[in-house]
Design a protein around this motif. Structure first.
Motif, PDB file in Angstrom:
ATOM      1  N   SER A   1       3.648  13.852  -0.816  1.00 14.85           N
ATOM      2  CA  SER A   1       4.106  15.030  -1.574  1.00 14.85           C
ATOM      3  C   SER A   1       3.513  16.318  -1.037  1.00 14.85           C
ATOM      4  N   LEU A   2       2.354  16.229  -0.392  1.00 15.05           N
ATOM      5  CA  LEU A   2       1.737  17.415   0.203  1.00 15.05           C
ATOM      6  C   LEU A   2       2.321  17.772   1.560  1.00 15.05           C
ATOM      7  N   GLY A   3       3.276  17.002   2.032  1.00 18.31           N
ATOM      8  CA  GLY A   3       3.956  17.310   3.281  1.00 18.31           C
ATOM      9  C   GLY A   3       3.334  16.692   4.508  1.00 18.31           C
ATOM     10  N   ALA A   4       2.456  15.708   4.357  1.00 21.09           N
ATOM     11  CA  ALA A   4       1.845  15.060   5.517  1.00 21.09           C
ATOM     12  C   ALA A   4       2.898  14.273   6.286  1.00 21.09           C
ATOM     13  N   SER A   5       2.780  14.262   7.595  1.00 16.92           N
ATOM     14  CA  SER A   5       3.734  13.542   8.431  1.00 16.92           C
ATOM     15  C   SER A   5       3.530  12.040   8.298  1.00 16.92           C
ATOM     16  N   HIS A   6       4.537  11.287   8.734  1.00 12.38           N
ATOM     17  CA  HIS A   6       4.438   9.830   8.678  1.00 12.38           C
ATOM     18  C   HIS A   6       3.260   9.329   9.519  1.00 12.38           C
ATOM     19  N   LEU A   7       3.099   9.915  10.703  1.00 12.61           N
ATOM     20  CA  LEU A   7       2.006   9.475  11.577  1.00 12.61           C
ATOM     21  C   LEU A   7       0.655   9.748  10.943  1.00 12.61           C
ATOM     22  N   ARG A   8       0.492  10.895  10.321  1.00  9.15           N
ATOM     23  CA  ARG A   8      -0.782  11.225   9.681  1.00  9.15           C
ATOM     24  C   ARG A   8      -1.057  10.296   8.492  1.00  9.15           C
ATOM     25  N   ILE A   9      -0.028   9.991   7.720  1.00  4.74           N
ATOM     26  CA  ILE A   9      -0.222   9.094   6.574  1.00  4.74           C
ATOM     27  C   ILE A   9      -0.642   7.712   7.043  1.00  4.74           C
ATOM     28  N   ILE A  10       0.011   7.228   8.096  1.00  2.00           N
ATOM     29  CA  ILE A  10      -0.306   5.891   8.590  1.00  2.00           C
ATOM     30  C   ILE A  10      -1.694   5.837   9.193  1.00  2.00           C
ATOM     31  N   VAL A  11      -2.022   6.825  10.034  1.00  2.00           N
ATOM     32  CA  VAL A  11      -3.289   6.790  10.779  1.00  2.00           C
ATOM     33  C   VAL A  11      -4.474   7.138   9.895  1.00  2.00           C
ATOM     34  N   ARG A  12      -4.344   8.160   9.070  1.00  2.00           N
ATOM     35  CA  ARG A  12      -5.479   8.664   8.300  1.00  2.00           C
ATOM     36  C   ARG A  12      -5.670   7.956   6.969  1.00  2.00           C
ATOM     37  N   HIS A  13      -4.601   7.488   6.356  1.00  2.00           N
ATOM     38  CA  HIS A  13      -4.709   6.972   4.993  1.00  2.00           C
ATOM     39  C   HIS A  13      -4.475   5.475   4.865  1.00  2.00           C
ATOM     40  N   MET A  14      -3.663   4.896   5.726  1.00  2.00           N
ATOM     41  CA  MET A  14      -3.277   3.505   5.525  1.00  2.00           C
ATOM     42  C   MET A  14      -4.015   2.539   6.461  1.00  2.00           C
TER      43      MET A  14
ATOM     44  N   MET B   1       0.805  -1.213   0.000  1.00  2.00           N
ATOM     45  CA  MET B   1       0.000   0.000   0.000  1.00  2.00           C
ATOM     46  C   MET B   1       0.844   1.272   0.000  1.00  2.00           C
ATOM     47  N   ARG B   2       2.077   1.190   0.476  1.00  2.00           N
ATOM     48  CA  ARG B   2       2.874   2.419   0.588  1.00  2.00           C
ATOM     49  C   ARG B   2       3.248   3.003  -0.770  1.00  2.00           C
ATOM     50  N   GLU B   3       3.098   2.225  -1.845  1.00  2.00           N
ATOM     51  CA  GLU B   3       3.382   2.725  -3.182  1.00  2.00           C
ATOM     52  C   GLU B   3       2.128   3.196  -3.912  1.00  2.00           C
ATOM     53  N   GLU B   4       0.987   3.164  -3.241  1.00  2.00           N
ATOM     54  CA  GLU B   4      -0.246   3.614  -3.880  1.00  2.00           C
ATOM     55  C   GLU B   4      -0.202   5.120  -4.129  1.00  2.00           C
ATOM     56  N   LEU B   5      -1.024   5.547  -5.104  1.00  2.00           N
ATOM     57  CA  LEU B   5      -0.992   6.962  -5.502  1.00  2.00           C
ATOM     58  C   LEU B   5      -1.464   7.879  -4.385  1.00  2.00           C
ATOM     59  N   PHE B   6      -2.487   7.460  -3.623  1.00  2.00           N
ATOM     60  CA  PHE B   6      -2.988   8.358  -2.589  1.00  2.00           C
ATOM     61  C   PHE B   6      -1.969   8.527  -1.458  1.00  2.00           C
ATOM     62  N   VAL B   7      -1.135   7.512  -1.224  1.00  2.00           N
ATOM     63  CA  VAL B   7      -0.073   7.663  -0.225  1.00  2.00           C
ATOM     64  C   VAL B   7       1.023   8.586  -0.758  1.00  2.00           C
ATOM     65  N   GLU B   8       1.385   8.417  -2.020  1.00  2.00           N
ATOM     66  CA  GLU B   8       2.381   9.297  -2.617  1.00  2.00           C
ATOM     67  C   GLU B   8       1.882  10.740  -2.651  1.00  2.00           C
ATOM     68  N   ALA B   9       0.586  10.926  -2.905  1.00  2.00           N
ATOM     69  CA  ALA B   9       0.033  12.279  -2.926  1.00  2.00           C
ATOM     70  C   ALA B   9       0.078  12.911  -1.538  1.00  2.00           C
ATOM     71  N   ALA B  10      -0.273  12.143  -0.516  1.00  2.00           N
ATOM     72  CA  ALA B  10      -0.215  12.675   0.846  1.00  2.00           C
ATOM     73  C   ALA B  10       1.217  12.999   1.255  1.00  2.00           C
TER      74      ALA B  10
END
Length: 303
Positions: free
Chosen positions: A183-196, A172-181
């Motif tokens: 690139s927008l400067g989201a923190s690792h914790l926010r990407i994991i908790v909110r998107h993954m 999942m870490r190579e998905e487009l929505f993760v790459e977009a988050a």
């Protein structure tokens, strides 16, 4: 009225799943409200009533429906008390091992590199030793008790969650929505908790449901061997251990706890299989209404 119709339709099309859910709901209700459900105190002994067969006359408002045990306790009351202990051990073990394993799997799959190497070497190391052997050794050192059983079950099953979670994160870490988050400067914790995490919860819940059945069987095995739940507490495995000496004279002492273990684990596995099928099937197969794609208006060509 729509939810009643949907519920009736679900029961009709999923009879086996509905029966399994109903059984687990009744079992959980009886375990939580034991004092209101059981006709006798599960810890009250009377040796003059020992090993009575099922449907024997009792001293209370109900007969001994399932008979009595070697201590003269009502077997139905002891069985419900054992359900309470077994379910508590199973739920706590799944919660502790699942939380620990998922956190390590998230870190290994997302950050990779050295973190992934350390976590996976720990997983490989523990999986090279039989879980039951680890449980026996730890309980021999710490001593049998409810808390120690939960601790042992948690440390022997966390690697299952870690491996599954790591695999899901790597894909999942190579998905487009993760790459977009990212690139927008989201923190690792926010990407994991909110998107993954929301996208991996379905397989994790299926795994946790299956692990619940494994925990119940493992706890019953440890209690049967004398390294699990200890008297005066009761569990289904302990009831089997206490009743095996009377197998030829009092068959009900091992039959009803054995049926309880069988039906509970079977119901959990049926529900887990249904959950897995629901999480992988298409919207049309799951009964959802799929809107047809809108057609582009036809433009008549000018002659």
């Amino acid at each position: 009225m729509r939810w009643i119709t949907r519920g009736a339709r679900f029961v009709w099309h999923h009879k086996l799943v509905s029966c399994s859910m109903a059984f687990l709901v009744v079992l959980a209700f009886a375990a939580v409200f034991r004092d209101a459900v059981t006709p006798y105190d599960p810890y009250s002994t009377d040796v003059s009533l020992r090993n009575l067969p099922p449907l024997s006359d009792g001293t209370g408002w109900l007969p001994h429906v399932l008979g009595t045990d070697p201590l003269g306790r009502d077997l139905l009351s002891v069985l419900v008390e054992g359900a309470r202990v077994s379910l508590v051990v199973g739920l706590l073990s799944v919660l502790v091992s699942g939380t620990f394993g998922v956190v390590l799997g998230l870190a290994a799959g997302y950050f990779r590199g050295r973190t992934d190497d350390v976590v996976m070497r720990l997983v490989d190391l523990q999986m090279s030793v039989p879980s039951l052997l680890i449980a026996l050794l730890v309980l021999y050192v710490l001593g049998p008790s409810l808390t120690n059983v939960v601790f042992v079950l948690a440390i022997t099953r966390w690697m299952v969650y870690a491996r599954v979670t790591r695999g899901l994160m790597l894909s999942m870490r190579e998905e487009l929505f993760v790459e977009a988050a990212r690139s927008l400067g989201a923190s690792h914790l926010r990407i994991i908790v909110r998107h993954m995490i929301p996208n991996i919860m379905a397989p994790i819940m299926v795994l946790a449901t299956l692990e619940m059945a494994v925990m119940l069987l493992t706890e019953a095995s440890l209690s049967f061997l004398g390294l699990g739940i200890q008297p005066p507490q009761s569990s289904w495995g302990l009831m089997l251990a206490q009743g095996r000496e009377y197998l030829t004279t009092a068959w009900w002492l091992v039959t009803f706890p054995g049926l309880a273990i069988l039906l509970t684990t079977l119901s959990i596995n049926i529900i887990a299989t249904w959950m897995r099928a629901r999480s992988t099937e298409s919207p049309r197969e799951s009964g959802a209404v799929v809107e047809p794609p809108a057609r582009a208006p036809l433009v008549a060509q000018q002659a």
